[in-house]
Design a protein around this motif. Structure first.
Motif, PDB file in Angstrom:
ATOM      1  N   ASN A 239      -0.208 -15.273  -7.753  1.00 42.09           N
ATOM      2  CA  ASN A 239      -1.124 -15.599  -6.658  1.00 42.09           C
ATOM      3  C   ASN A 239      -1.649 -14.371  -5.920  1.00 42.09           C
ATOM      4  O   ASN A 239      -2.364 -14.498  -4.940  1.00 42.09           O
ATOM      5  CB  ASN A 239      -0.404 -16.505  -5.653  1.00 42.09           C
ATOM      6  CG  ASN A 239       0.049 -17.799  -6.318  1.00 42.09           C
ATOM      7  OD1 ASN A 239      -0.664 -18.343  -7.155  1.00 42.09           O
ATOM      8  ND2 ASN A 239       1.237 -18.269  -5.982  1.00 42.09           N
ATOM      9  N   ALA A 240      -1.267 -13.179  -6.383  1.00 38.83           N
ATOM     10  CA  ALA A 240      -1.633 -11.969  -5.629  1.00 38.83           C
ATOM     11  C   ALA A 240      -3.069 -11.550  -5.914  1.00 38.83           C
ATOM     12  O   ALA A 240      -3.631 -11.865  -6.971  1.00 38.83           O
ATOM     13  CB  ALA A 240      -0.685 -10.840  -6.007  1.00 38.83           C
ATOM     14  N   ASP A 241      -3.621 -10.810  -4.959  1.00 39.81           N
ATOM     15  CA  ASP A 241      -4.957 -10.241  -5.135  1.00 39.81           C
ATOM     16  C   ASP A 241      -4.885  -9.179  -6.227  1.00 39.81           C
ATOM     17  O   ASP A 241      -4.203  -8.165  -6.064  1.00 39.81           O
ATOM     18  CB  ASP A 241      -5.384  -9.630  -3.792  1.00 39.81           C
ATOM     19  CG  ASP A 241      -6.740  -8.945  -3.872  1.00 39.81           C
ATOM     20  OD1 ASP A 241      -7.270  -8.800  -4.991  1.00 39.81           O
ATOM     21  OD2 ASP A 241      -7.247  -8.567  -2.804  1.00 39.81           O
ATOM     22  N   PRO A 242      -5.574  -9.373  -7.363  1.00 38.61           N
ATOM     23  CA  PRO A 242      -5.458  -8.418  -8.464  1.00 38.61           C
ATOM     24  C   PRO A 242      -5.987  -7.032  -8.113  1.00 38.61           C
ATOM     25  O   PRO A 242      -5.691  -6.057  -8.815  1.00 38.61           O
ATOM     26  CB  PRO A 242      -6.286  -9.049  -9.590  1.00 38.61           C
ATOM     27  CG  PRO A 242      -7.085 -10.115  -8.962  1.00 38.61           C
ATOM     28  CD  PRO A 242      -6.464 -10.483  -7.660  1.00 38.61           C
ATOM     29  N   ALA A 243      -6.724  -6.928  -7.025  1.00 33.61           N
ATOM     30  CA  ALA A 243      -7.253  -5.613  -6.642  1.00 33.61           C
ATOM     31  C   ALA A 243      -6.176  -4.737  -6.010  1.00 33.61           C
ATOM     32  O   ALA A 243      -6.324  -3.525  -5.923  1.00 33.61           O
ATOM     33  CB  ALA A 243      -8.404  -5.791  -5.660  1.00 33.61           C
ATOM     34  N   LEU A 244      -5.074  -5.372  -5.559  1.00 30.71           N
ATOM     35  CA  LEU A 244      -4.020  -4.591  -4.892  1.00 30.71           C
ATOM     36  C   LEU A 244      -3.028  -4.068  -5.917  1.00 30.71           C
ATOM     37  O   LEU A 244      -2.711  -4.753  -6.891  1.00 30.71           O
ATOM     38  CB  LEU A 244      -3.279  -5.456  -3.876  1.00 30.71           C
ATOM     39  CG  LEU A 244      -4.060  -5.865  -2.628  1.00 30.71           C
ATOM     40  CD1 LEU A 244      -3.205  -6.784  -1.765  1.00 30.71           C
ATOM     41  CD2 LEU A 244      -4.483  -4.626  -1.838  1.00 30.71           C
TER      42      LEU A 244
ATOM     43  N   ALA B 285       9.853   2.916   5.751  1.00 32.89           N
ATOM     44  CA  ALA B 285       9.221   1.869   6.561  1.00 32.89           C
ATOM     45  C   ALA B 285      10.157   0.670   6.705  1.00 32.89           C
ATOM     46  O   ALA B 285      10.293   0.089   7.784  1.00 32.89           O
ATOM     47  CB  ALA B 285       7.899   1.440   5.926  1.00 32.89           C
ATOM     48  N   LYS B 286      10.840   0.323   5.604  1.00 28.07           N
ATOM     49  CA  LYS B 286      11.802  -0.796   5.648  1.00 28.07           C
ATOM     50  C   LYS B 286      12.907  -0.533   6.655  1.00 28.07           C
ATOM     51  O   LYS B 286      13.490  -1.465   7.209  1.00 28.07           O
ATOM     52  CB  LYS B 286      12.456  -0.951   4.262  1.00 28.07           C
ATOM     53  CG  LYS B 286      11.652  -1.786   3.303  1.00 28.07           C
ATOM     54  CD  LYS B 286      12.091  -3.229   3.413  1.00 28.07           C
ATOM     55  CE  LYS B 286      11.363  -4.103   2.437  1.00 28.07           C
ATOM     56  NZ  LYS B 286      11.429  -5.509   2.816  1.00 28.07           N
ATOM     57  N   ALA B 287      13.262   0.755   6.807  1.00 26.94           N
ATOM     58  CA  ALA B 287      14.393   1.133   7.663  1.00 26.94           C
ATOM     59  C   ALA B 287      13.898   1.796   8.944  1.00 26.94           C
ATOM     60  O   ALA B 287      14.542   2.708   9.456  1.00 26.94           O
ATOM     61  CB  ALA B 287      15.327   2.062   6.889  1.00 26.94           C
TER      62      ALA B 287
ATOM     63  N   THR C 117       0.836  -1.200   0.000  1.00 29.41           N
ATOM     64  CA  THR C 117       0.000   0.000   0.000  1.00 29.41           C
ATOM     65  C   THR C 117       0.875   1.258   0.000  1.00 29.41           C
ATOM     66  O   THR C 117       0.370   2.354   0.124  1.00 29.41           O
ATOM     67  CB  THR C 117      -0.909   0.025   1.243  1.00 29.41           C
ATOM     68  OG1 THR C 117      -0.076  -0.186   2.385  1.00 29.41           O
ATOM     69  CG2 THR C 117      -1.985  -1.045   1.174  1.00 29.41           C
ATOM     70  N   PHE C 118       2.193   1.088  -0.131  1.00 26.75           N
ATOM     71  CA  PHE C 118       3.073   2.259  -0.116  1.00 26.75           C
ATOM     72  C   PHE C 118       2.898   3.060  -1.402  1.00 26.75           C
ATOM     73  O   PHE C 118       2.863   2.503  -2.498  1.00 26.75           O
ATOM     74  CB  PHE C 118       4.532   1.838   0.045  1.00 26.75           C
ATOM     75  CG  PHE C 118       4.799   1.245   1.398  1.00 26.75           C
ATOM     76  CD1 PHE C 118       4.721   2.033   2.543  1.00 26.75           C
ATOM     77  CD2 PHE C 118       5.096  -0.098   1.528  1.00 26.75           C
ATOM     78  CE1 PHE C 118       4.943   1.483   3.797  1.00 26.75           C
ATOM     79  CE2 PHE C 118       5.318  -0.658   2.773  1.00 26.75           C
ATOM     80  CZ  PHE C 118       5.242   0.140   3.917  1.00 26.75           C
ATOM     81  N   LEU C 119       2.838   4.386  -1.256  1.00 26.97           N
ATOM     82  CA  LEU C 119       2.553   5.224  -2.411  1.00 26.97           C
ATOM     83  C   LEU C 119       3.803   5.562  -3.197  1.00 26.97           C
ATOM     84  O   LEU C 119       3.742   5.819  -4.389  1.00 26.97           O
ATOM     85  CB  LEU C 119       1.885   6.526  -1.951  1.00 26.97           C
ATOM     86  CG  LEU C 119       0.477   6.335  -1.382  1.00 26.97           C
ATOM     87  CD1 LEU C 119      -0.098   7.667  -0.942  1.00 26.97           C
ATOM     88  CD2 LEU C 119      -0.435   5.694  -2.441  1.00 26.97           C
TER      89      LEU C 119
END
Ligand SMILES: C[S@@+](CC[C@H](N)C(=O)[O-])C[C@H]1O[C@@H](n2cnc3c(N)ncnc32)[C@H](O)[C@@H]1O
Length: 305
Positions: A178-183, A13-15, A3-5
């Motif tokens: 396998n990912a949710d195509p909506a994301l 966020a990673k760091a 959800t990162f823009l």
């Protein structure tokens, strides 16, 4: 999926803690591993760029200064540029003892805070793999601007054209399948290239290609900003130095085996550990053992339960 823009929010966020920042740059579990892998990468960069004590050097995407920590003492000035405030915070702490350094916080895909023709050498390791192709190209173009005419550039990117590089890509494909195509897709997801694509980027951005190495999961490029300088002599130097620049066959074999154990499930953790036991095979054994040994031991112990 994410959800990162943008790149900045992703990498900040990673760091979010120094420990997480280290993990995000090379999976390091501690400072010793960081120094070990940093020294290996620093050697590749130093040879590719023929680093000199008089050089002003820019690292794009310096992270926690894994490589800069090793190279700054060897040059006149080392500048670490990164998009992540949190990464730069850790880098500042790790390089606090070094006087000849500077840090530049970037916004998306621009080296605008840095002056034209202000560096002799520039490099970027494991950074272009995490951005859209347009951003990759824009940075290469801007690197040409901040380098002096005749200045040297080294960078790497995932290599779709090697067998092991393709398997690394397949990991991403399976995730997407396998990912949710909506994301939306992760902004900083792993991206892959080819030697020909890199050659085209370099040519259009104003560089002469001195060397393109692609026998590993990485495309490694060494280039010279057009303008002045004996390109033919530099290309000969780079080719002659290739064994000390490239990811070696042993590195590729070990990387492939780690993927087998940790991602593909086609090698047992115990067999992976055996591979990391024989230091006589080359310096990469100890480096991979430092980086992956604990992980494999945990996996082996979990299997034994
Ligand atoms: C995998 S880490 C590699 C860090 C360092 N080059 C190394 O090899 O240890 C990727 C780094 O690139 C930075 N980065 C990612 N996207 C960027 C962008 N668009 N502009 C500048 N830096 C970026 C991240 O913040 C992170 O520090």
């Amino acid at each position: 999926m994410s959800t990162f823009l943008n790149y900045k929010t992703f990498w900040d966020a990673k760091a979010s803690t120094p420990q997480d920042a280290m993990i995000a740059v090379d999976g390091s579990s501690n400072e010793d591993v960081l120094r070990h892998t940093g020294a290996y990468s620093a050697r590749q960069v130093a040879v590719a760029l023929d680093l000199q004590p008089t050089d002003r050097v820019l690292e794009l995407g310096c992270g926690v200064g894994r490589i800069g920590r090793e190279l700054a003492p060897r040059v006149a000035h080392w500048e670490g540029a990164d998009i992540s405030t949190n990464m730069l915070k850790v880098a500042r702490e790790r390089l606090a003892a070094q006087a000849n350094i500077g840090f530049t916080e970037l916004t998306r895909t621009s080296l605008r805070p840095l002056a034209d023709a202000s560096f002799d050498k520039a490099y970027s390791v494991a950074v272009f793999i995490h951005m859209d192709k347009e951003d990759f190209y824009l940075y290469v173009e801007d690197l040409a601007r901040v380098l002096k005419p005749g200045g040297l550039l080294y960078f790497d990117a995932w290599n779709l054209t090697s067998a092991v590089g393709w398997r690394r890509f397949a990991m991403e494909i399976n995730q997407h399948r396998n990912a949710d195509p909506a994301l939306r897709k992760d902004v900083a997801r792993n991206q892959f290239t080819s030697p020909e694509e890199v050659r085209a980027f370099l040519q259009h951005a104003g560089f002469e290609t001195l060397g393109l190495f692609a026998d590993s999961p990485w495309v490694q490029a060494v280039a010279q900003r057009r303008g002045t300088g004996d390109t033919a002599a530099q290309a000969r130097r780079v080719q002659a130095s290739a064994p000390r620049i490239v990811y070696t066959p042993l590195w590729t074999e070990l990387f492939s085996s780690m993927m087998q154990v940790l991602a593909e499930g086609t090698m047992s953790p115990a067999d992976g550990l055996k591979l990391l036991a024989d230091d006589a095979r080359g310096e990469e054994i100890a480096m991979f053992r430092a980086a992956y040994g604990a992980m494999l031991r945990t996996a082996a112990a979990n299997q034994a339960l």
